[in-house]
Scaffold this active site. Sequence first.
Site, PDB file in Angstrom:
ATOM      1  N   ARG B 125       0.828  -1.209   0.000  1.00 51.99           N
ATOM      2  CA  ARG B 125       0.000   0.000   0.000  1.00 51.99           C
ATOM      3  C   ARG B 125       0.864   1.261   0.000  1.00 51.99           C
ATOM      4  NH1 ARG B 125      -3.972  -2.819   4.542  1.00 51.99           N
ATOM      5  NH2 ARG B 125      -4.977  -4.251   3.069  1.00 51.99           N
ATOM      6  N   ARG B 186       9.094  -1.613  -8.635  1.00 49.87           N
ATOM      7  CA  ARG B 186       7.968  -2.366  -9.199  1.00 49.87           C
ATOM      8  C   ARG B 186       8.279  -3.853  -9.245  1.00 49.87           C
ATOM      9  NH1 ARG B 186       6.403   1.189 -14.496  1.00 49.87           N
ATOM     10  NH2 ARG B 186       4.649   2.371 -13.607  1.00 49.87           N
ATOM     11  N   SER B 278      12.354  32.500   5.325  1.00 47.59           N
ATOM     12  CA  SER B 278      13.223  32.367   6.481  1.00 47.59           C
ATOM     13  C   SER B 278      12.586  33.103   7.644  1.00 47.59           C
ATOM     14  CB  SER B 278      14.594  32.956   6.142  1.00 47.59           C
ATOM     15  OG  SER B 278      15.259  33.397   7.294  1.00 47.59           O
ATOM     16  N   LYS B 284      15.269  35.751   1.399  1.00 41.76           N
ATOM     17  CA  LYS B 284      15.662  34.379   1.051  1.00 41.76           C
ATOM     18  C   LYS B 284      14.637  33.688   0.145  1.00 41.76           C
ATOM     19  CE  LYS B 284      18.649  32.022   2.226  1.00 41.76           C
ATOM     20  NZ  LYS B 284      18.954  31.327   3.467  1.00 41.76           N
ATOM     21  N   ASN B 286      14.725  30.060  -0.564  1.00 40.69           N
ATOM     22  CA  ASN B 286      15.370  28.773  -0.372  1.00 40.69           C
ATOM     23  C   ASN B 286      14.729  27.691  -1.243  1.00 40.69           C
ATOM     24  OD1 ASN B 286      17.174  29.680   1.650  1.00 40.69           O
ATOM     25  ND2 ASN B 286      15.528  29.599   3.171  1.00 40.69           N
ATOM     26  N   ARG B 317      12.911 -18.309  14.783  1.00 39.60           N
ATOM     27  CA  ARG B 317      12.430 -16.928  15.060  1.00 39.60           C
ATOM     28  C   ARG B 317      13.521 -16.228  15.845  1.00 39.60           C
ATOM     29  NH1 ARG B 317       8.219 -17.421  14.231  1.00 39.60           N
ATOM     30  NH2 ARG B 317       6.969 -18.129  16.001  1.00 39.60           N
TER      31      ARG B 317
END
Lengths: 391, 391, 391, 391
Positions: B125, B186, B278, B284, B286, B317
Amino acid sequence: MRPFSSPSEPPGLFDGVLARGGVRAEVGDAAWLSALLDVEAALARAGSDAGAVPPGVADAIVAACASLAVDIAELSADSAASGNPVVPLVERLRAAVPGEAAPYVHKGATSQDIMDTAAMLVVRRALGPLLDDLRGAADAAAGLAARHRDTPMAGRTLLQQALPTTFGLKAAGWSVGLDEAVARLRDVRGTRLAVQFGGAAGTLAGLGPAGPDVARRLAAGLGLVERVLPWHTMRTPLADLAGALGEAAGVVGKVGRDITLLAQNEVGEVSEGAPGGSSAMAHKRNPVAAVSAVACAAETPGLVASLLASMVQEHERAAGAWHAEWRPLRTLLVATGSAAAWLRAGLDGLVVHPDAMRANLDALLSVLGGPMDLGSAPELVDRCLAARGGK
Amino acid sequence: MRPFSSPSEPPGLFDGVLARGGVRAEVGDAAWLSALLDVEAALARAGSDAGAVPPGVADAIVAACASLAVDIAELSADSAASGNPVVPLVERLRAAVPGEAAPYVHKGATSQDIMDTAAMLVVRRALGPLLDDLRGAADAAAGLAARHRDTPMAGRTLLQQALPTTFGLKAAGWSVGLDEAVARLRDVRGTRLAVQFGGAAGTLAGLGPAGPDVARRLAAGLGLVERVLPWHTMRTPLADLAGALGEAAGVVGKVGRDITLLAQNEVGEVSEGAPGGSSAMAHKRNPVAAVSAVACAAETPGLVASLLASMVQEHERAAGAWHAEWRPLRTLLVATGSAAAWLRAGLDGLVVHPDAMRANLDALLSVLGGPMDLGSAPELVDRCLAARGGK
Amino acid sequence: MRPFSSPSEPPGLFDGVLARGGVRAEVGDAAWLSALLDVEAALARAGSDAGAVPPGVADAIVAACASLAVDIAELSADSAASGNPVVPLVERLRAAVPGEAAPYVHKGATSQDIMDTAAMLVVRRALGPLLDDLRGAADAAAGLAARHRDTPMAGRTLLQQALPTTFGLKAAGWSVGLDEAVARLRDVRGTRLAVQFGGAAGTLAGLGPAGPDVARRLAAGLGLVERVLPWHTMRTPLADLAGALGEAAGVVGKVGRDITLLAQNEVGEVSEGAPGGSSAMAHKRNPVAAVSAVACAAETPGLVASLLASMVQEHERAAGAWHAEWRPLRTLLVATGSAAAWLRAGLDGLVVHPDAMRANLDALLSVLGGPMDLGSAPELVDRCLAARGGK
Amino acid sequence: MRPFSSPSEPPGLFDGVLARGGVRAEVGDAAWLSALLDVEAALARAGSDAGAVPPGVADAIVAACASLAVDIAELSADSAASGNPVVPLVERLRAAVPGEAAPYVHKGATSQDIMDTAAMLVVRRALGPLLDDLRGAADAAAGLAARHRDTPMAGRTLLQQALPTTFGLKAAGWSVGLDEAVARLRDVRGTRLAVQFGGAAGTLAGLGPAGPDVARRLAAGLGLVERVLPWHTMRTPLADLAGALGEAAGVVGKVGRDITLLAQNEVGEVSEGAPGGSSAMAHKRNPVAAVSAVACAAETPGLVASLLASMVQEHERAAGAWHAEWRPLRTLLVATGSAAAWLRAGLDGLVVHPDAMRANLDALLSVLGGPMDLGSAPELVDRCLAARGGK
């Protein structure tokens, strides 16, 4: 108690096994958010004491830090825009103070100053229960060493019976390692948990000549170490911490492994006081504390490597390596703390079977021939117990 | 929707940065618990189809799995006694079905059968949004390659200007790596996500001769691969998955690093469409998507190492190494998925500045002298785009 | 035999333990240097076939590659100036060919083209003995499974006796994992060992339109995979290889651990055919093959992490991350190969003690009560052996 | 000079890049073998001083240790039988002494006593050049800080220009980190390099009551720390060392990364004094020292993880985890030492371009507006230089 911490964070699905002990509560979201606000409050106070923030304004900021209601999920979502949660937190804080105080919120600081200093607070708080459990485990091991100073058993090398030893000496070895881990972590706690304060580029710009004074007062106010320079991209404090936690977890893993081996049915020399059951086998008496301690410890070397690899940080703030520390640091604390808590439980309740030790040893002695020679095992136990004396 | 999932898990404090995209929701506690109950339900159905469980009983178990209200915190606390959450979950399930059905709950299974098979469901999932974001990033890179097939820029080796190349070729290189990461994941999804079913010691005891048939039907019912043998302590499926996730994250990290370098002010060849601000500097811009992608990717090598180290599992186990997988697996999925989601966002909005590329290139050309030689760069882009064709 | 390989590389101090089997010889300095020269020779041939190098010149270069006497220590020292050994090697090669051939040496290539392609040759050659030993170990495990299809023993979970199983099923589980590791490495060998050829900036500049043709012929000449694009900074081939080696080592570690546990004196269910002695204890029969296999395998997760972390490579050639691959790649091959060789030796000579298995099992049966239930263990062994059929 | 070291170990193919500096010679086979024999000699002396070995016998053993001719390849091959090289070394030593001395060779010791103690000697010797280079790099950084106390440049966060700083402050930050790494390693060297002496099972059996006295004298004779107990399976000394080396390498990597970024053509603020060339591009001026430093440092986190993971050692001697330390420890020393040596070279020759710094900064200032504010940058440099004072 801060408003946002009221919806406390209950243990998650795996936390019963992987997050035992008190560390998890100290590194959760509420704890982190508390620490962030503690730093903003302390910064306002330090600024005020240094004359860079009007006294009444500092009071208002401190009050807002104490009462700010924060929806962590909303804050988290807002943090995506800037890349860290301090930017939206400061916005909320500015909105919560009187208008004239707003410009003084977060004054002179950059987001990383707040995050890093809060991280140091979080670490210090988390080391409380962590060290308590490590010490408890060490004491339990020392107790076993004292009680079994003269209990002979087979020493085993490469998982083969080698020569006689005593269970006391084995347990003394455990206690020495645990004591060393405690000592190293205490040293890190006392000398390496440093305030971070440098402003946007680490120059203390924005506060004029008061910068160094604010930094000093901030460290003092929070009880953190003051460093010569900001450490925005020189991550030696975290590296030392990571190494010390990795060492502690390694010691715990060693002891836990020994217990699982001694508890094998075919060996039968120890068993846990509260063994675990099985969903399929009613007869199982699994050494669940030791198994869980081993499991938590096994997670740590990779996390230490992540933190060490993150030391390579660019210029005055890293383009990724800083953010890359947040999750490993938190997990490393939880994993190490959980390992210590499980081991303490396992050692506190450990049931020792001297008869089984003797039976296994007899098989070895019959191969060796001659009388049993325990060497200096009992004296080494005495020396170990004397050395830890006042601990 | 299961009852316990209603109190959905809101993003945590760092998740705005470190858990972007859809993976986190698929690996949270509610998702894990759903998967555990899905497996118990499918087991009842498989048992019924194989004649090992009465049909009406299977219906009752399936219904209980669908409606069971679980307090995750309580379950977690109860898990400490046995060392995994399946034991207390089975107890709750048995209490929720009619008395005559109780013995058939979890029939023939051991806790690890349920945990491992649920993990495979969770992984499948989680790979949905993860692969979607990786593919999206690959498509975005390929789109950049097509649009900038002939956009010249300076090639750089050891962070020094080397010879001319094109931005199209650089972006084509990104798309090739991302496509490979998609293909590998995949392949793992299609061939390695295997049901786990062997019972307490891996012999299928407890179901008599119906054992192999139940195992087959369980795999079919859940759409998982059936293996020759149970893999309780032979963790090749997880190792393959870990390697594929680490590879994907490495590719993302490489592309993210390139973007942060190209976005430097002094280089100025790309910028992000939604740059970050920022807390201290209004100017800025970024490259927050690339930075966050790099950060999330940086966390993965240590997690892969943890999972590989956990392959050394004892007998039927492991005494710790199995439990040690749970947290790294979850974090690895989140970190890789978040890296992919950030990169996709960054590439989708990437603004390319051919003029800056040309200006920087001119400086190189003046050193090199002679006419610009792009080699086969455009043809290589064509070849790359042709090769990905129907992807 | 090339001149420089005559001073063959004898095993180093730890190699008797840590470098068993044939891999070490394939990844030593002489082997690497051979591979580098093989690539230069094949490049001249490919250039000639593509019309970019005069035929006679190619012959001269090929001849020089075959006869060049190289002092590796001098070459190494000279490599410091440029940062890789190809630069001084090409200088030596140019000096060794007739003047008119010198410009055609290394034509169209960059140092990394030669290093990376040589690395692929080295890997392919090293995978020969490595796969041979892995297959040998798998066959030995399958042989044990066949011989002990019906040998009952105690299955053990969390290092506690659980339910009966058979030694055949345990050994079958080993063979499945080893077979999977072989299959994965074979797949990597067949599909991922790719030629590297792109020239200084990856554009195939320097060869005019002949560039792609030379690349194709170079791949064909060396029997390596041709990729759509050069992969100078897109290290997916190495990531896949690293993951596959880490997986193989993990499988070996699991089997080795099981053997050391079964060989414990108190368990006594297997022993090694050629156990190791001790410098201090004449009675010791250490399972040295299994212990050494575990040791070599334990080194690999960290090396895989290093290679994955090195995927984050800048622009068209990395400023460090490329060089950072060389030593971990070599060590990862040696460690995995050595682990496989030790395990093969251990399994080939494994002495099984059914009586001890039965005695330990009887203790379990007396706790369980009732008749012994082996479930489908024998049938699972049959299925496993049938599935591996013609392998 | 011992006989076996005469065929000295010349640098290997990659060592010009990956093994710069003096560490490699200290951790090579000859150095290890010397250390092993040093320990055997010191043990004989200690035994003699403690009355457990006749004085004349000790002299004979010491003499044999000094003159023993060892063929390392043969020794290595012979080590496979027992799993470590001490067993065949002791055989050779016994054969080399007079018959009456043979029983006193290796008296009271187990193989691991000799290997571990020799490892501590090797580490101490390797830390000599390693610390020298780290200190040299720190001094060079401090020199740059002093010379460029007032040289303004752009501070950069997330690889974007942020606010002004000075190159002096940046270099001061480098020196602080390097100084810390030196201090931590010195502390480890002074307090953690401990003698290992416990005999086969760690009880000091075999020496009677003289055991503890021999252990004490052995530590004193070799200048190593004496511990309360043997540490055969409590690997805290190695964990501390590994953490300190990883930290040092991380600091070096950070500085190296900064240099490669500052040396980009488009930034142009520093260049190396001895830049590297290219096999394909005559104009290249690669910052080969910084690149190589980054490369060597990048290898270390995975090695630290390997050593920490190896702490989980069974009973009185591990079944694999001990052997698993040998190669990573050696490589970690070489990689860290090489990183330090490269960085020292890079910093010693670093050419700083204040004009380029100013030009880049001007672009930032024009965005920021207003006068340049360097905050407390110069004062922070002063503080840093004052703090390192007598170092």
